[in-house]
Design a protein around this motif. Structure first.
Motif, PDB file in Angstrom:
ATOM      1  N   GLU A  72      -7.517  11.719  -1.695  1.00  0.00           N
ATOM      2  CA  GLU A  72      -6.853  11.469  -0.439  1.00  0.00           C
ATOM      3  C   GLU A  72      -6.682  10.237   0.345  1.00  0.00           C
ATOM      4  O   GLU A  72      -7.235  10.131   0.829  1.00  0.00           O
ATOM      5  N   ARG A  73      -5.494   9.660  -0.250  1.00  0.00           N
ATOM      6  CA  ARG A  73      -4.737   8.612   0.440  1.00  0.00           C
ATOM      7  C   ARG A  73      -4.034   8.956   2.199  1.00  0.00           C
ATOM      8  O   ARG A  73      -3.734   9.979   1.980  1.00  0.00           O
ATOM      9  N   HIS A  74      -3.853   8.252   3.401  1.00  0.00           N
ATOM     10  CA  HIS A  74      -3.507   8.226   4.357  1.00  0.00           C
ATOM     11  C   HIS A  74      -2.854   6.875   5.376  1.00  0.00           C
ATOM     12  O   HIS A  74      -3.206   5.571   4.417  1.00  0.00           O
ATOM     13  N   LEU A  75      -2.294   6.964   5.805  1.00  0.00           N
ATOM     14  CA  LEU A  75      -1.451   5.917   6.830  1.00  0.00           C
ATOM     15  C   LEU A  75      -2.324   4.992   6.743  1.00  0.00           C
ATOM     16  O   LEU A  75      -3.580   5.310   8.064  1.00  0.00           O
ATOM     17  N   ILE A  76      -2.594   3.765   6.609  1.00  0.00           N
ATOM     18  CA  ILE A  76      -3.381   2.931   7.396  1.00  0.00           C
ATOM     19  C   ILE A  76      -2.448   2.258   8.399  1.00  0.00           C
ATOM     20  O   ILE A  76      -1.726   1.435   7.334  1.00  0.00           O
ATOM     21  N   PRO A  77      -2.074   1.718   9.449  1.00  0.00           N
ATOM     22  CA  PRO A  77      -1.429   0.842  10.667  1.00  0.00           C
ATOM     23  C   PRO A  77      -1.747   0.287  10.582  1.00  0.00           C
ATOM     24  O   PRO A  77      -3.041  -0.416  10.212  1.00  0.00           O
ATOM     25  N   TRP A  78      -0.447  -1.368  11.000  1.00  0.00           N
ATOM     26  CA  TRP A  78      -0.904  -2.410  10.433  1.00  0.00           C
ATOM     27  C   TRP A  78      -1.431  -3.436  11.896  1.00  0.00           C
ATOM     28  O   TRP A  78      -0.530  -2.229  12.423  1.00  0.00           O
ATOM     29  N   SER A  79      -2.267  -3.467  12.164  1.00  0.00           N
ATOM     30  CA  SER A  79      -1.881  -4.536  13.424  1.00  0.00           C
ATOM     31  C   SER A  79      -1.445  -4.752  13.873  1.00  0.00           C
ATOM     32  O   SER A  79       0.118  -5.349  13.682  1.00  0.00           O
ATOM     33  N   ASP A  90       0.279  -0.990   0.030  1.00  0.00           N
ATOM     34  CA  ASP A  90      -0.109  -0.123   0.245  1.00  0.00           C
ATOM     35  C   ASP A  90       1.203   1.286  -0.107  1.00  0.00           C
ATOM     36  O   ASP A  90       0.210   2.205   0.302  1.00  0.00           O
ATOM     37  N   GLY A  91       2.321   1.535  -0.256  1.00  0.00           N
ATOM     38  CA  GLY A  91       3.226   2.745  -0.066  1.00  0.00           C
ATOM     39  C   GLY A  91       3.387   2.910   0.989  1.00  0.00           C
ATOM     40  O   GLY A  91       3.625   4.344   1.332  1.00  0.00           O
ATOM     41  N   ILE A  92       2.454   2.182   2.323  1.00  0.00           N
ATOM     42  CA  ILE A  92       2.539   3.488   3.357  1.00  0.00           C
ATOM     43  C   ILE A  92       1.142   4.001   4.066  1.00  0.00           C
ATOM     44  O   ILE A  92       0.506   3.784   4.354  1.00  0.00           O
ATOM     45  N   TYR A  93       1.716   5.204   2.807  1.00  0.00           N
ATOM     46  CA  TYR A  93      -0.035   6.394   1.840  1.00  0.00           C
ATOM     47  C   TYR A  93      -0.162   6.325   1.159  1.00  0.00           C
ATOM     48  O   TYR A  93      -0.460   7.715   1.076  1.00  0.00           O
ATOM     49  N   GLY A  94      -0.044   5.431   0.898  1.00  0.00           N
ATOM     50  CA  GLY A  94      -0.764   5.492  -0.291  1.00  0.00           C
ATOM     51  C   GLY A  94      -0.250   5.937  -1.717  1.00  0.00           C
ATOM     52  O   GLY A  94      -0.616   5.865  -3.008  1.00  0.00           O
ATOM     53  N   HIS A  95       1.626   5.950  -1.245  1.00  0.00           N
ATOM     54  CA  HIS A  95       2.485   6.696  -2.282  1.00  0.00           C
ATOM     55  C   HIS A  95       2.702   5.643  -3.939  1.00  0.00           C
ATOM     56  O   HIS A  95       2.352   4.973  -3.466  1.00  0.00           O
ATOM     57  N   THR A 115       4.419  -0.493  10.339  1.00  0.00           N
ATOM     58  CA  THR A 115       4.531   0.749  10.884  1.00  0.00           C
ATOM     59  C   THR A 115       2.720   0.328  12.212  1.00  0.00           C
ATOM     60  O   THR A 115       1.823   0.014  11.098  1.00  0.00           O
ATOM     61  N   SER A 116       3.142   0.256  13.329  1.00  0.00           N
ATOM     62  CA  SER A 116       2.154  -0.115  14.072  1.00  0.00           C
ATOM     63  C   SER A 116       1.655   1.130  14.067  1.00  0.00           C
ATOM     64  O   SER A 116       1.877   2.009  13.862  1.00  0.00           O
ATOM     65  N   GLU A 117       0.390   0.860  14.499  1.00  0.00           N
ATOM     66  CA  GLU A 117      -0.910   2.325  15.225  1.00  0.00           C
ATOM     67  C   GLU A 117       0.645   2.996  16.177  1.00  0.00           C
ATOM     68  O   GLU A 117       0.095   4.585  15.792  1.00  0.00           O
ATOM     69  N   ALA A 118       0.983   2.714  16.783  1.00  0.00           N
ATOM     70  CA  ALA A 118       1.357   3.574  18.094  1.00  0.00           C
ATOM     71  C   ALA A 118       2.904   4.469  17.631  1.00  0.00           C
ATOM     72  O   ALA A 118       3.097   5.271  18.036  1.00  0.00           O
TER      73      ALA A 118
END
Length: 273
Positions: free
Chosen positions: A193-200, A125-130, A170-173
């Motif tokens: 607009e694509r945002h960073l989505i943390p991994w569980s 996912d490119g971390i934040y959709g980049h 990246t985790s949420e924390a």
């Protein structure tokens, strides 16, 4: 018994500063441990801002910025102990439109030449959709397959099979800490607009302790002076906050031919040492 080949690590990324902001501590740690570390960067970041200035007055232009950012990248790679840097020289912001076979062949040639056991790249996912991050992730996975295939023409060296591949995640924390100290990571693509989505937490397979190398990681980040306007908040952080920010790096193990299971790894070379 034949001598074991040296441990080798290769990061395949999209832009100058991805290596420092993303995995500077990881590269510094393994270089310090004697692992041969290599970096492949797809673009020279010429479409970016210059000290916060977009294209226009005060901006040096794409050609000059490419030269500036290449010099910064080389300085950062040296600070991190990277053994060799390869620049593929694709256009920043257009990597997803590059001719796939050519990009894949170039990366596969680097894999065959340096023969790393471990490869790191961006997640799908490119971390934040980049789009550039997504593209280099896809190209890297395809190149790993191509590098191992004797029928695929990629450089003069013999085929090479990578043992382990990881996505930098990246985790949420850690996402919250990074964005609070740095900036909100957003990518605007085709009006969306694509945002960073943390991994569980349960999906993160590997956490590398880089606490001892936070100062080296920050030194590498600081090499990217043309981008420093985006790092202003980082410049005023207390040392203990810097340490917390760069103290570890999370990864997702895409595949491994040498180990597996649910137990979280602390070493990218688990199963290879």
């Amino acid at each position: 018994m034949p001598a074991q080949p040296p441990l080798r690590l290769m990061a395949v990324l999209a832009h100058p500063d991805d290596e420092s902001l993303g995995m500077g501590g990881t590269l510094a740690r393994y270089a310090a441990e004697g692992v041969e570390t290599y970096l492949v960067t797809a673009t020279r970041g010429q479409s970016g801002r210059f000290r916060g200035i977009p294209a226009g007055e005060g901006h040096p232009g794409k050609e000059k910025l490419a030269q500036i950012r290449e010099a910064e990248l080389r300085a950062a790679a040296e600070a991190l102990g990277v053994r060799e840097l390869a620049l593929l020289d694709y256009m920043d912001g257009e990597l997803d439109r590059a001719e796939p076979r050519g990009v894949i062949a170039k990366i596969a040639a680097q894999l065959r030449r340096h023969r790393p056991q471990v490869v790191l790249t961006f997640p799908s996912d490119g971390i934040y959709g980049h789009p550039d991050h997504i593209a280099i992730s896809q190209f890297t996975l395809a190149a790993i397959v191509a590098a191992a295939d004797p029928a695929h023409a990629a450089g003069a060296e013999a085929p090479h099979a990578v043992s382990k591949c990881y996505f930098m995640v990246t985790s949420e924390a850690s996402s919250n800490a990074y964005q609070a100290a740095f900036k909100k990571l957003v990518s605007n693509v085709d009006g969306v607009e694509r945002h960073l989505i943390p991994w569980s937490d349960w999906s993160i397979t590997t956490v590398v302790d880089t606490r001892a190398y936070w100062a080296t990681a920050w030194r590498a980040v600081s090499c990217h002076d043309s981008q420093i306007a985006g790092y202003q908040a980082l410049k005023t952080l207390e040392p203990d906050h810097h340490e917390a920010l760069w103290s570890s790096r999370e990864y997702y193990r895409v595949f491994s031919t040498v180990n597996g299971g649910r137990k979280r790894e602390t070493d990218l070379f688990e199963g290879l040492r």
